[in-house]
Design a protein around this motif. Structure first.
Motif, PDB file in Angstrom:
ATOM      1  N   LYS A  11       4.236 -14.402   0.838  1.00 19.36           N
ATOM      2  CA  LYS A  11       2.785 -14.386   1.040  1.00 19.36           C
ATOM      3  C   LYS A  11       2.249 -15.789   0.821  1.00 19.36           C
ATOM      4  CE  LYS A  11      -1.343 -12.780   1.621  1.00 19.36           C
ATOM      5  NZ  LYS A  11      -1.781 -12.241   2.905  1.00 19.36           N
ATOM      6  N   ALA A  50       1.072  -2.058  -2.096  1.00 18.24           N
ATOM      7  CA  ALA A  50       0.006  -1.047  -2.012  1.00 18.24           C
ATOM      8  C   ALA A  50      -0.884  -1.243  -0.782  1.00 18.24           C
ATOM      9  CB  ALA A  50      -0.838  -1.094  -3.277  1.00 18.24           C
ATOM     10  N   LEU A  52      -2.780  -3.648  -0.006  1.00 19.52           N
ATOM     11  CA  LEU A  52      -4.074  -4.272  -0.303  1.00 19.52           C
ATOM     12  C   LEU A  52      -4.129  -5.689   0.262  1.00 19.52           C
ATOM     13  CD1 LEU A  52      -4.427  -3.129  -4.016  1.00 19.52           C
ATOM     14  CD2 LEU A  52      -5.581  -2.169  -2.049  1.00 19.52           C
ATOM     15  N   LEU A  53      -2.940  -6.262   0.478  1.00 21.84           N
ATOM     16  CA  LEU A  53      -2.858  -7.595   1.077  1.00 21.84           C
ATOM     17  C   LEU A  53      -1.908  -7.542   2.272  1.00 21.84           C
ATOM     18  CD1 LEU A  53      -2.465 -10.001  -2.006  1.00 21.84           C
ATOM     19  CD2 LEU A  53      -4.427  -9.858  -0.473  1.00 21.84           C
ATOM     20  N   ARG A  54      -2.205  -8.381   3.259  1.00 14.90           N
ATOM     21  CA  ARG A  54      -1.313  -8.434   4.421  1.00 14.90           C
ATOM     22  C   ARG A  54      -0.041  -9.194   4.057  1.00 14.90           C
ATOM     23  NH1 ARG A  54      -6.165 -10.328   7.091  1.00 14.90           N
ATOM     24  NH2 ARG A  54      -7.322  -8.505   7.770  1.00 14.90           N
ATOM     25  N   ASN A  72      -0.331   4.761   6.820  1.00 19.80           N
ATOM     26  CA  ASN A  72      -0.846   6.005   6.253  1.00 19.80           C
ATOM     27  C   ASN A  72       0.214   6.749   5.450  1.00 19.80           C
ATOM     28  OD1 ASN A  72      -3.522   5.995   6.867  1.00 19.80           O
ATOM     29  ND2 ASN A  72      -3.455   7.957   7.960  1.00 19.80           N
ATOM     30  N   LYS A  75       0.648   4.821   2.206  1.00 20.97           N
ATOM     31  CA  LYS A  75      -0.490   4.982   1.288  1.00 20.97           C
ATOM     32  C   LYS A  75      -0.491   6.369   0.652  1.00 20.97           C
ATOM     33  CE  LYS A  75      -3.826   1.669   3.137  1.00 20.97           C
ATOM     34  NZ  LYS A  75      -5.143   1.539   3.761  1.00 20.97           N
ATOM     35  N   LYS A  76      -0.130   7.384   1.417  1.00 18.05           N
ATOM     36  CA  LYS A  76      -0.127   8.751   0.880  1.00 18.05           C
ATOM     37  C   LYS A  76       0.943   8.938  -0.190  1.00 18.05           C
ATOM     38  CE  LYS A  76      -2.383  11.496   4.352  1.00 18.05           C
ATOM     39  NZ  LYS A  76      -2.345  12.548   5.336  1.00 18.05           N
ATOM     40  N   ILE A  80      -1.708   3.875  -7.222  1.00 10.60           N
ATOM     41  CA  ILE A  80      -1.826   2.593  -7.944  1.00 10.60           C
ATOM     42  C   ILE A  80      -2.776   2.727  -9.130  1.00 10.60           C
ATOM     43  CG2 ILE A  80      -3.586   1.698  -6.312  1.00 10.60           C
ATOM     44  CD1 ILE A  80      -2.254  -1.129  -6.903  1.00 10.60           C
ATOM     45  N   VAL A  81      -2.293   2.218 -10.262  1.00 14.57           N
ATOM     46  CA  VAL A  81      -3.132   2.137 -11.458  1.00 14.57           C
ATOM     47  C   VAL A  81      -3.459   0.654 -11.616  1.00 14.57           C
ATOM     48  CG1 VAL A  81      -3.294   2.566 -13.934  1.00 14.57           C
ATOM     49  CG2 VAL A  81      -1.910   4.079 -12.494  1.00 14.57           C
ATOM     50  N   PRO A  82      -4.622   0.231 -11.153  1.00 16.31           N
ATOM     51  CA  PRO A  82      -4.926  -1.205 -11.200  1.00 16.31           C
ATOM     52  C   PRO A  82      -5.064  -1.716 -12.631  1.00 16.31           C
ATOM     53  CG  PRO A  82      -6.560   0.013  -9.907  1.00 16.31           C
ATOM     54  CD  PRO A  82      -5.751   1.007 -10.650  1.00 16.31           C
TER      55      PRO A  82
ATOM     56  N   VAL B 211     -10.171  -1.625  -4.697  1.00 18.68           N
ATOM     57  CA  VAL B 211      -8.698  -1.561  -4.708  1.00 18.68           C
ATOM     58  C   VAL B 211      -8.245  -0.129  -4.433  1.00 18.68           C
ATOM     59  CG1 VAL B 211      -6.680  -1.763  -6.229  1.00 18.68           C
ATOM     60  CG2 VAL B 211      -8.443  -3.529  -6.249  1.00 18.68           C
ATOM     61  N   ARG B 212      -8.844   0.807  -5.148  1.00 11.95           N
ATOM     62  CA  ARG B 212      -8.462   2.214  -4.972  1.00 11.95           C
ATOM     63  C   ARG B 212      -8.782   2.706  -3.566  1.00 11.95           C
ATOM     64  NH1 ARG B 212      -6.578   4.541  -9.175  1.00 11.95           N
ATOM     65  NH2 ARG B 212      -7.479   4.247 -11.250  1.00 11.95           N
ATOM     66  N   LEU B 214      -9.045   0.963  -0.823  1.00 15.46           N
ATOM     67  CA  LEU B 214      -8.152   0.370   0.170  1.00 15.46           C
ATOM     68  C   LEU B 214      -6.723   0.879   0.045  1.00 15.46           C
ATOM     69  CD1 LEU B 214      -9.454  -3.297   0.139  1.00 15.46           C
ATOM     70  CD2 LEU B 214      -9.572  -1.709   2.045  1.00 15.46           C
ATOM     71  N   ALA B 215      -6.342   1.278  -1.171  1.00 15.76           N
ATOM     72  CA  ALA B 215      -4.979   1.781  -1.366  1.00 15.76           C
ATOM     73  C   ALA B 215      -4.839   3.217  -0.859  1.00 15.76           C
ATOM     74  CB  ALA B 215      -4.609   1.719  -2.845  1.00 15.76           C
ATOM     75  N   SER B 216      -5.966   3.891  -0.650  1.00 15.75           N
ATOM     76  CA  SER B 216      -5.910   5.275  -0.155  1.00 15.75           C
ATOM     77  C   SER B 216      -5.832   5.262   1.373  1.00 15.75           C
ATOM     78  CB  SER B 216      -7.144   6.039  -0.629  1.00 15.75           C
ATOM     79  OG  SER B 216      -8.288   5.470  -0.048  1.00 15.75           O
ATOM     80  N   PRO B 217      -5.418   6.382   1.961  1.00 16.75           N
ATOM     81  CA  PRO B 217      -5.279   6.384   3.434  1.00 16.75           C
ATOM     82  C   PRO B 217      -6.631   6.428   4.156  1.00 16.75           C
ATOM     83  CG  PRO B 217      -4.487   8.453   2.494  1.00 16.75           C
ATOM     84  CD  PRO B 217      -4.976   7.640   1.358  1.00 16.75           C
ATOM     85  N   GLU B 370      -9.007 -10.362   3.899  1.00 18.26           N
ATOM     86  CA  GLU B 370      -8.110  -9.543   3.087  1.00 18.26           C
ATOM     87  C   GLU B 370      -9.035  -8.721   2.193  1.00 18.26           C
ATOM     88  OE1 GLU B 370      -4.719  -9.668   3.012  1.00 18.26           O
ATOM     89  OE2 GLU B 370      -4.057 -11.724   3.358  1.00 18.26           O
TER      90      GLU B 370
END
Lengths: 311, 372
Positions: A11, A50, A52-54, A72, A75-76, A80-82, B211-212, B214-217, B370
């Motif tokens: 990245k 996750a 969140l970034l490409r 999808n 993601k399913k 994630i626990v940030p 974050v949550r 975007l992490a979800s479908p 992003e």
């Protein structure tokens, strides 16, 4: 079978390379520790897993499927626990979990069941109608976890889930992690607390300057550190201790003073215990006990990166 | 489905009593305060006093003199008195001393009119009649060169003796201060919604919930649409409540097309939302807030939020034409008081047109970014 496979992942942000050709794999049912100091590339890697970034270069596969092509699906199956608590303060604990679980396509009575189950699991079952603004830091952390597990992910990413909480909540979270794992959830765990990683992780990877510098089981990693020893000397008082002088002793690499324990990290090949004791006695420091520690993950990390994990 | 879920989540903020009270109480209180304080500045009708106009006729043209005399006679029957200046008097001075509403000088070179600024309405009526007379005389003079007979018919006025025709519709219904400020304050509060809209995505970032999400479908576009829909519904509910409070508590008149009034307001809500969201992507967070505040303040000043802007002209008129408040307020006034339903089309088109541009810009920028 591997649940997650990362292949030469990179990245870049402009000219800056945050993650550089990282490759690793996590087997199904593992609790995988991912260690790195701040800015090492740990969070960037997690964020790419996750979605969140490409991804700049390389590939991430979840259960054999490329996450970029099957976003999808990925993601399913990921939760994630940030690191930062990510909940809505103006919604009750129940509404928070229900909202996020609902985004994963869970509906109706199943949604209600899973929401209550997740809250029960983190010990907030009786607080489901309470707004998080009335929660302690530890309770918010637990709600943070509940929001990530209600959709029953196959891979759970936990980014520093125990930061800044009381020991009781920490124990609760660590037990929850073990329990989730026993229930079949694979966990990617990051923490600044080495003792946590030692306690729960089956395999560990260490990342530094965007590159994986070591990975393996705890035993395999500790075997790397054969050229140094850790000597802990407990004293009556550290008032007269002079770390500068102690560091001048031949072979000593590092001296740390914690409470009434002086911790020496030294070359394994140099016999310098006598000199350490002599110096302490010269400084009129009363010695209570001397112990040679087995190498731990902290010393492994220190050896490999040249800095402490908490730096 | 996820759009609806996110929209519903946004609507939960309606439970915040403090927010609810603020969003509803602010415009209601402003309407009440301004409506009471400025009540004297607004009247549903204008009292027209006696109209007496002085004149001197130095024209050597017998036709003009003749027509003028006929005009004076006709006007007298309408209650507008044209009196010849006495030899010893000065017409302009008489007007200056507020004894007459105007003074007319007739000569072969034309007709000059001096109006009394202290009797503006009366003076304007007199001036309109004189202008009408002058236009008819000029036309007759031109025709006389070709056909003197037809010129005579024109000057005699034919069948019509009207010099001024009434063009306003429903002249009896004019907005009082409370009526006016109900419209002005509601549209102003709606536009202030742009400030909240600028924070819509930012709050998700600050709370880390982005974050949550975007992490979800869920796609970015779904998150965006859900947030917009939720906020739109939320503002629509607030505005509906305020309109109803104004209607039933302050007897504010909303005309015969309440549905259309709501439609125009809804289009302004969409505009405000898009303005806030668009600017939050186009400019940096703090800069977006400052620019929006400036736009809203200037827009409110020239757009009729603090005072009616019918009298603006020149540069200020041009600036006013760019104010979303001006085109929205104007459309609402026309729908409510002139029964001019078609006025909604322009306001809705402008609001929705600009909204589409702003939302597309925001979406394009968000897609490239992003995160959210």
């Amino acid at each position: 079978m591997n649940i997650l496979e990362i292949d030469r992942l990179s990245k870049t942000f402009g000219d800056f390379v945050a993650v550089d050709q990282v490759s690793l794999s996590i087997g199904e049912g593992e609790i995988f520790g991912f260690l790195g100091a701040n800015g090492a590339g740990k969070s960037t890697t997690i964020h790419m897993i996750a979605s969140l970034l490409r991804i700049s270069k390389g590939e991430i596969r979840l259960l054999g499927k490329d996450i970029t092509k099957h976003a999808n699906f990925a993601k399913k199956n990921i939760g994630i626990v940030p690191q930062e608590i990510a909940i809505y303060e103006d919604m009750t604990a129940y509404e928070n979990v229900r909202f996020f679980a609902g985004l994963y396509g869970i509906r109706g009575s199943e949604l209600k069941e899973r929401t209550l189950e997740a809250l029960e699991f983190v010990g907030l079952g009786d607080k489901h109608a309470v707004y998080p603004k009335h929660f302690s830091g530890g309770m918010k952390r637990r709600l943070n976890i509940a929001c990530a597990i209600a959709h029953r992910p196959k891979l759970l990413i936990m980014d520093e889930p125990t930061v800044g909480i009381d020991p009781q909540s920490r124990n609760h979270i660590l037990n929850s992690v073990k329990k989730l794992n026993e229930m079949g959830c694979t966990i990617l765990y990051t923490s600044h607390y080495m003792e946590e990683v030692e306690e729960i992780c089956t395999r560990i990877a260490i990342i530094d300057h965007g590159k994986i510098i070591a990975q393996g089981t705890k035993k395999e990693l500790k075997a790397i550190v054969t050229d140094q020893k850790n000597i802990w000397i407990e004293v009556r008082s550290t008032e007269n201790a002079d770390p500068g002088k102690l560091r001048e002793i031949a072979g000593v690499k590092q001296v740390e003073i914690e409470d009434r324990v002086i911790k020496f990290t030294s070359d394994a090949g140099v016999n310098n215990l006598n000199k350490m004791i002599q110096q302490l006695m010269a400084d009129e420091i009363e010695i209570r006990s001397v112990e040679e520690q087995e190498p731990n993950l902290e010393s492994v990390f220190l050896t490999l990166t040249g800095r402490s994990l908490r730096d | 489905m996820n759009i609806w879920r996110i929209a519903l989540k946004e609507l939960l903020t309606l439970r915040d009593v403090k927010m609810l009270v603020f969003m509803i109480a602010t415009p209601v209180l402003l309407v009440l305060i301004l409506g009471t304080i400025v009540a004297n500045g607004f009247h549903g009708s204008v009292a027209v006093g006696e109209i007496r106009v002085l004149y001197t006729n130095h024209s050597q043209e017998p036709i003009l003199a003749d027509s003028w005399n006929r005009f004076v006679e006709q006007s007298g029957r309408s209650g507008i008195a044209f009196e010849r200046v006495r030899a010893s008097a000065d017409g302009k001075l008489e007007v200056e001393n507020n004894r007459y509403v105007g003074y007319v000088e007739i000569s072969d070179t034309g007709i000059k009119y001096y109006g009394n600024s202290r009797s503006r309405v009366e003076s304007d009526i007199a001036q309109s009649m004189i202008t009408a007379f002058e236009d008819r005389y000029r036309l007759a003079s031109a025709v006389a060169k070709e056909d003197p007979e037809q010129a005579g018919v024109l000057l005699s006025g034919g069948e019509s003796t009207d010099h001024v025709s009434e063009t306003s519709v429903n002249g009896a219904r004019q907005p009082g201060a409370t009526d006016y400020y109900a419209i002005a304050m509601i549209t102003l509060i709606v536009l202030y919604g742009a400030m909240t809209a600028a924070q819509l995505i930012e709050t998700e970032r600050k709370r880390r919930t982005a974050v949550r999400l975007l992490a979800s479908p869920v796609t970015k576009a779904e998150i965006f649409a859900g947030k917009v829909a939720g906020n739109l519904l939320q503002n629509a509910i607030y505005i509906l409540v305020v309109v109803l409070i104004c209607k039933y508590m302050f007897n504010v008149y909303w005309g015969e097309h309440l549905g259309l009034v709501f439609l125009v307001l809804l289009s302004e809500i969409v505009f405000a939302l898009s303005l806030g969201l668009g600017f939050s992507y186009i400019f940096r967070e703090k800069a977006a807030g400052s620019i929006l505040m400036m736009i809203i303040q200037v827009g409110a000043f020239v757009g009729g939020s603090y005072f009616p802007v019918d009298a603006l002209s020149g540069f200020m008129r041009t600036v006013a034409d760019f104010s979303p408040l001006e085109w929205t307020n104007d459309a609402l006034l026309q729908i409510i008081y002139a029964d001019h339903a078609a006025a909604a089309v322009q306001a809705i088109s402008l609001n929705i047109g600009f909204s589409v541009l702003l939302l597309v810009a925001a979406l394009l920028i968000m897609k490239r970014r992003e995160g959210l």
